[in-house]
Design a protein around this motif. Structure first.
Motif, PDB file in Angstrom:
ATOM      1  N   ASP A  10      47.068 -71.580 -10.961  1.00 14.80           N
ATOM      2  CA  ASP A  10      47.974 -72.674 -10.614  1.00 14.80           C
ATOM      3  C   ASP A  10      49.376 -72.126 -10.371  1.00 14.80           C
ATOM      4  OD1 ASP A  10      48.824 -75.491 -10.415  1.00 14.80           O
ATOM      5  OD2 ASP A  10      49.853 -75.083 -12.303  1.00 14.80           O
ATOM      6  N   LEU A  11      49.820 -71.211 -11.232  1.00 15.30           N
ATOM      7  CA  LEU A  11      51.142 -70.617 -11.051  1.00 15.30           C
ATOM      8  C   LEU A  11      51.173 -69.739  -9.802  1.00 15.30           C
ATOM      9  CD1 LEU A  11      54.018 -70.130 -11.958  1.00 15.30           C
ATOM     10  CD2 LEU A  11      53.184 -68.345 -13.508  1.00 15.30           C
ATOM     11  N   GLY A  16      53.076 -68.676  -4.357  1.00 18.16           N
ATOM     12  CA  GLY A  16      52.655 -68.301  -3.010  1.00 18.16           C
ATOM     13  C   GLY A  16      52.090 -66.905  -2.944  1.00 18.16           C
ATOM     14  N   LEU A  17      51.486 -66.436  -4.048  1.00 16.47           N
ATOM     15  CA  LEU A  17      50.962 -65.073  -4.138  1.00 16.47           C
ATOM     16  C   LEU A  17      49.659 -65.048  -4.922  1.00 16.47           C
ATOM     17  CD1 LEU A  17      54.313 -63.377  -5.152  1.00 16.47           C
ATOM     18  CD2 LEU A  17      53.125 -62.898  -3.019  1.00 16.47           C
ATOM     19  N   THR A  18      48.828 -64.071  -4.634  1.00 13.12           N
ATOM     20  CA  THR A  18      47.638 -63.824  -5.437  1.00 13.12           C
ATOM     21  C   THR A  18      47.734 -62.411  -6.003  1.00 13.12           C
ATOM     22  OG1 THR A  18      46.285 -65.273  -4.045  1.00 13.12           O
ATOM     23  CG2 THR A  18      45.122 -63.679  -5.428  1.00 13.12           C
ATOM     24  N   VAL A 128      58.818 -62.293 -13.780  1.00 13.63           N
ATOM     25  CA  VAL A 128      57.842 -62.552 -12.715  1.00 13.63           C
ATOM     26  C   VAL A 128      58.169 -61.714 -11.487  1.00 13.63           C
ATOM     27  CG1 VAL A 128      57.032 -64.307 -11.085  1.00 13.63           C
ATOM     28  CG2 VAL A 128      57.133 -64.818 -13.535  1.00 13.63           C
ATOM     29  N   VAL A 129      59.454 -61.575 -11.171  1.00 10.95           N
ATOM     30  CA  VAL A 129      59.850 -60.702 -10.062  1.00 10.95           C
ATOM     31  C   VAL A 129      59.352 -59.281 -10.313  1.00 10.95           C
ATOM     32  CG1 VAL A 129      61.823 -59.617  -8.901  1.00 10.95           C
ATOM     33  CG2 VAL A 129      61.837 -62.072  -9.346  1.00 10.95           C
ATOM     34  N   ALA A 130      59.513 -58.812 -11.545  1.00 10.16           N
ATOM     35  CA  ALA A 130      59.039 -57.471 -11.889  1.00 10.16           C
ATOM     36  C   ALA A 130      57.525 -57.374 -11.761  1.00 10.16           C
ATOM     37  CB  ALA A 130      59.472 -57.103 -13.308  1.00 10.16           C
ATOM     38  N   ALA A 131      56.810 -58.411 -12.207  1.00  9.86           N
ATOM     39  CA  ALA A 131      55.345 -58.402 -12.113  1.00  9.86           C
ATOM     40  C   ALA A 131      54.894 -58.311 -10.659  1.00  9.86           C
ATOM     41  CB  ALA A 131      54.780 -59.669 -12.770  1.00  9.86           C
ATOM     42  N   ILE A 132      55.553 -59.037  -9.784  1.00  9.65           N
ATOM     43  CA  ILE A 132      55.216 -58.978  -8.359  1.00  9.65           C
ATOM     44  C   ILE A 132      55.518 -57.589  -7.807  1.00  9.65           C
ATOM     45  CG2 ILE A 132      55.787 -59.903  -6.071  1.00  9.65           C
ATOM     46  CD1 ILE A 132      56.481 -62.567  -7.512  1.00  9.65           C
ATOM     47  N   TYR A 133      56.664 -57.049  -8.199  1.00 16.87           N
ATOM     48  CA  TYR A 133      57.050 -55.706  -7.746  1.00 16.87           C
ATOM     49  C   TYR A 133      56.028 -54.660  -8.188  1.00 16.87           C
ATOM     50  CZ  TYR A 133      59.739 -51.350  -7.643  1.00 16.87           C
ATOM     51  OH  TYR A 133      60.154 -50.056  -7.438  1.00 16.87           O
ATOM     52  N   LEU A 134      55.603 -54.730  -9.442  1.00 18.70           N
ATOM     53  CA  LEU A 134      54.631 -53.760  -9.956  1.00 18.70           C
ATOM     54  C   LEU A 134      53.255 -53.940  -9.326  1.00 18.70           C
ATOM     55  CD1 LEU A 134      55.630 -53.904 -13.731  1.00 18.70           C
ATOM     56  CD2 LEU A 134      56.019 -51.988 -12.170  1.00 18.70           C
ATOM     57  N   ASP A 135      52.898 -55.176  -9.028  1.00 19.01           N
ATOM     58  CA  ASP A 135      51.567 -55.471  -8.502  1.00 19.01           C
ATOM     59  C   ASP A 135      51.459 -55.252  -6.994  1.00 19.01           C
ATOM     60  OD1 ASP A 135      48.870 -56.723  -9.220  1.00 19.01           O
ATOM     61  OD2 ASP A 135      49.510 -58.028  -7.576  1.00 19.01           O
ATOM     62  N   GLN A 136      52.539 -55.593  -6.264  1.00 18.21           N
ATOM     63  CA  GLN A 136      52.427 -55.591  -4.808  1.00 18.21           C
ATOM     64  C   GLN A 136      53.557 -54.879  -4.069  1.00 18.21           C
ATOM     65  OE1 GLN A 136      51.403 -59.503  -3.273  1.00 18.21           O
ATOM     66  NE2 GLN A 136      50.399 -60.041  -5.189  1.00 18.21           N
ATOM     67  N   GLY A 137      54.537 -54.375  -4.801  1.00 20.08           N
ATOM     68  CA  GLY A 137      55.590 -53.598  -4.164  1.00 20.08           C
ATOM     69  C   GLY A 137      56.848 -54.388  -3.846  1.00 20.08           C
ATOM     70  N   ALA A 141      57.991 -58.568  -3.531  1.00 23.37           N
ATOM     71  CA  ALA A 141      58.990 -59.086  -4.473  1.00 23.37           C
ATOM     72  C   ALA A 141      60.188 -59.650  -3.723  1.00 23.37           C
ATOM     73  CB  ALA A 141      59.434 -57.982  -5.427  1.00 23.37           C
ATOM     74  N   ARG A 142      60.590 -58.961  -2.671  1.00 28.15           N
ATOM     75  CA  ARG A 142      61.716 -59.431  -1.864  1.00 28.15           C
ATOM     76  C   ARG A 142      61.397 -60.780  -1.213  1.00 28.15           C
ATOM     77  NH1 ARG A 142      62.894 -59.331   3.492  1.00 28.15           N
ATOM     78  NH2 ARG A 142      65.132 -59.363   4.044  1.00 28.15           N
ATOM     79  N   GLY A 143      60.216 -60.881  -0.617  1.00 29.35           N
ATOM     80  CA  GLY A 143      59.842 -62.127   0.035  1.00 29.35           C
ATOM     81  C   GLY A 143      59.828 -63.296  -0.936  1.00 29.35           C
ATOM     82  N   PHE A 144      59.287 -63.059  -2.133  1.00 25.27           N
ATOM     83  CA  PHE A 144      59.259 -64.112  -3.145  1.00 25.27           C
ATOM     84  C   PHE A 144      60.662 -64.501  -3.579  1.00 25.27           C
ATOM     85  CE2 PHE A 144      59.763 -64.866  -7.710  1.00 25.27           C
ATOM     86  CZ  PHE A 144      59.208 -66.136  -7.789  1.00 25.27           C
ATOM     87  N   ALA A 145      61.499 -63.507  -3.901  1.00 24.31           N
ATOM     88  CA  ALA A 145      62.848 -63.793  -4.408  1.00 24.31           C
ATOM     89  C   ALA A 145      63.673 -64.566  -3.384  1.00 24.31           C
ATOM     90  CB  ALA A 145      63.550 -62.489  -4.785  1.00 24.31           C
ATOM     91  N   LEU A 146      63.564 -64.199  -2.115  1.00 27.08           N
ATOM     92  CA  LEU A 146      64.353 -64.889  -1.086  1.00 27.08           C
ATOM     93  C   LEU A 146      63.864 -66.315  -0.869  1.00 27.08           C
ATOM     94  CD1 LEU A 146      64.931 -62.072   1.566  1.00 27.08           C
ATOM     95  CD2 LEU A 146      66.411 -62.795  -0.323  1.00 27.08           C
ATOM     96  N   ARG A 147      62.551 -66.525  -1.015  1.00 27.66           N
ATOM     97  CA  ARG A 147      62.038 -67.904  -0.928  1.00 27.66           C
ATOM     98  C   ARG A 147      62.509 -68.721  -2.122  1.00 27.66           C
ATOM     99  NH1 ARG A 147      57.220 -65.254   0.158  1.00 27.66           N
ATOM    100  NH2 ARG A 147      56.344 -65.845  -1.871  1.00 27.66           N
ATOM    101  N   ALA A 148      62.350 -68.154  -3.307  1.00 28.20           N
ATOM    102  CA  ALA A 148      62.654 -68.890  -4.538  1.00 28.20           C
ATOM    103  C   ALA A 148      64.139 -69.181  -4.695  1.00 28.20           C
ATOM    104  CB  ALA A 148      62.139 -68.111  -5.747  1.00 28.20           C
ATOM    105  N   LEU A 149      64.981 -68.249  -4.239  1.00 23.75           N
ATOM    106  CA  LEU A 149      66.428 -68.409  -4.389  1.00 23.75           C
ATOM    107  C   LEU A 149      67.090 -68.805  -3.075  1.00 23.75           C
ATOM    108  CD1 LEU A 149      67.080 -65.271  -6.627  1.00 23.75           C
ATOM    109  CD2 LEU A 149      67.213 -67.662  -7.339  1.00 23.75           C
TER     110      LEU A 149
END
Length: 333
Positions: A10-11, A16-18, A128-137, A141-149
């Protein structure tokens, strides 16, 4: 590791990521209080991820502002970054993504409202940003952060002259019009003792220009000043003030407070919380709560803004121009 697969999915949908490794996302949601009650090492909490996520976020936001705002100085870029990468902004983004309900907290923290506590939401967002960075680079992480912020970053471009303390900015504006110094008055205090909500109004020449809300009086005052600055930008404001006409006070929640729940449908929306720009890491990192060092934030006047006001006026020349003209003409009459 806490967190059911269904809840994590759900999260992931909200983000917007798997994840390739869902364990990273689960750990990014584990508060130390949960481990204190259920057993486990502090290393199993999100604290190390928070450290990494903070650094990744700073790089992402710094790069974005550098390219987005080519005409502003290094000092102004620093203030802009501090406006985005600060406790209220990150907590708002976490609320928009419903991170709070996915957190693993100890019973005491949960009962004291930890799922909606600004400091915890901010830390969770960084983790969560760190988790995305570690998992997918980095790019993911950049794409997520710019969407979220996105709302906060867009706001910097739209309100570049407001990055510094809005209270100081308001005082500069109204005094430039020949009006009295703004003062702030507490209207009400609501909510439980551990999570109060203060409502403050700002007055100029005994006329209310704005109402602001915040978890601290200083936050509410800043929010009220932001609203008053909006009022000052209305084309007929100087004439209305000079004529003694009533000014309808506006509520806080303008540029950064539309509908939080609609964020996933409309990324330009934001939470209904006031647009505060200080966190207990006062729009930077606070040593009192996290042991981190402090970096300059918008609540701290920069040397550029204090040097004759050149930095602020160069980025906010439109409204200032007519205010200065009005101020001069009013003094002559």
């Amino acid at each position: 590791m806490p967190g059911s697969d269904l809840a994590i999915e759900d999260l992931e949908s909200n983000l917007g990521l798997t994840f390739k490794d869902q364990g990273l996302l689960k750990q990014a949601l584990v508060h130390r209080s949960y481990l204190n009650e259920h057993g486990g090492s502090p290393l199993d909490s999100y604290e190390r991820m928070e450290f990494l996520g903070d650094a990744v976020l700073e790089l992402i936001v710094s790069t974005e502002l550098y390219h987005k705002l080519p005409g502003i100085t290094e000092g102004e870029l620093t203030k802009g970054r501090s406006f985005v990468v600060c406790r209220p902004s990150l907590a708002r983004a976490a609320r928009r993504l419903s991170m709070g309900k996915h957190l693993s907290l100890g019973k005491g923290e949960l009962e004291s409202g930890g799922q909606d506590k600004e400091s915890i939401l901010e830390e969770a967002f960084e983790s969560v940003v760190a988790a995305i960075y570690l998992d997918q680079g980095y790019e993911a992480a950049r794409g997520f952060a710019l969407r979220a912020l996105g709302p906060e970053i867009e706001d910097i471009g739209r309100r570049r002259g407001r990055i510094e303390n809005p209270k100081s900015r308001l005082q500069e504006m109204v005094q430039g019009m020949g009006l009295s110094t703004p003062h702030y008055r507490l209207v009400s205090t609501e909510g439980p003792d551990h999570q109060p909500v203060f409502t403050v109004e700002v007055l100029v020449d005994e006329r209310v220009l704005g109402l602001g809300k915040g978890s601290k009086k200083t936050d509410a005052e800043r929010a009220a000043a932001e609203v008053a600055l909006d009022q000052c930008e209305v084309a007929d404001f100087p004439q209305s003030m000079a004529a003694g006409e009533p000014i309808a006070p506006a509520q806080s929640g303008g540029h950064l407070a539309d509908t939080a729940e609609a964020f996933l449908e409309n990324p330009d929306s934001d939470s209904t919380n006031s647009a505060t720009s200080t966190r207990e890491k006062p729009c930077s990192h606070s040593s009192s709560e996290t042991g981190k060092t402090t970096r300059p934030g918008p609540n701290k006047a920069s040397s550029e803004a204090g040097n004759g006001g050149s930095a602020a006026s160069s980025m906010f020349s439109g409204p200032l121009t007519w205010m200065k003209r009005f101020g001069k003409s009013s003094k002559k009459s």
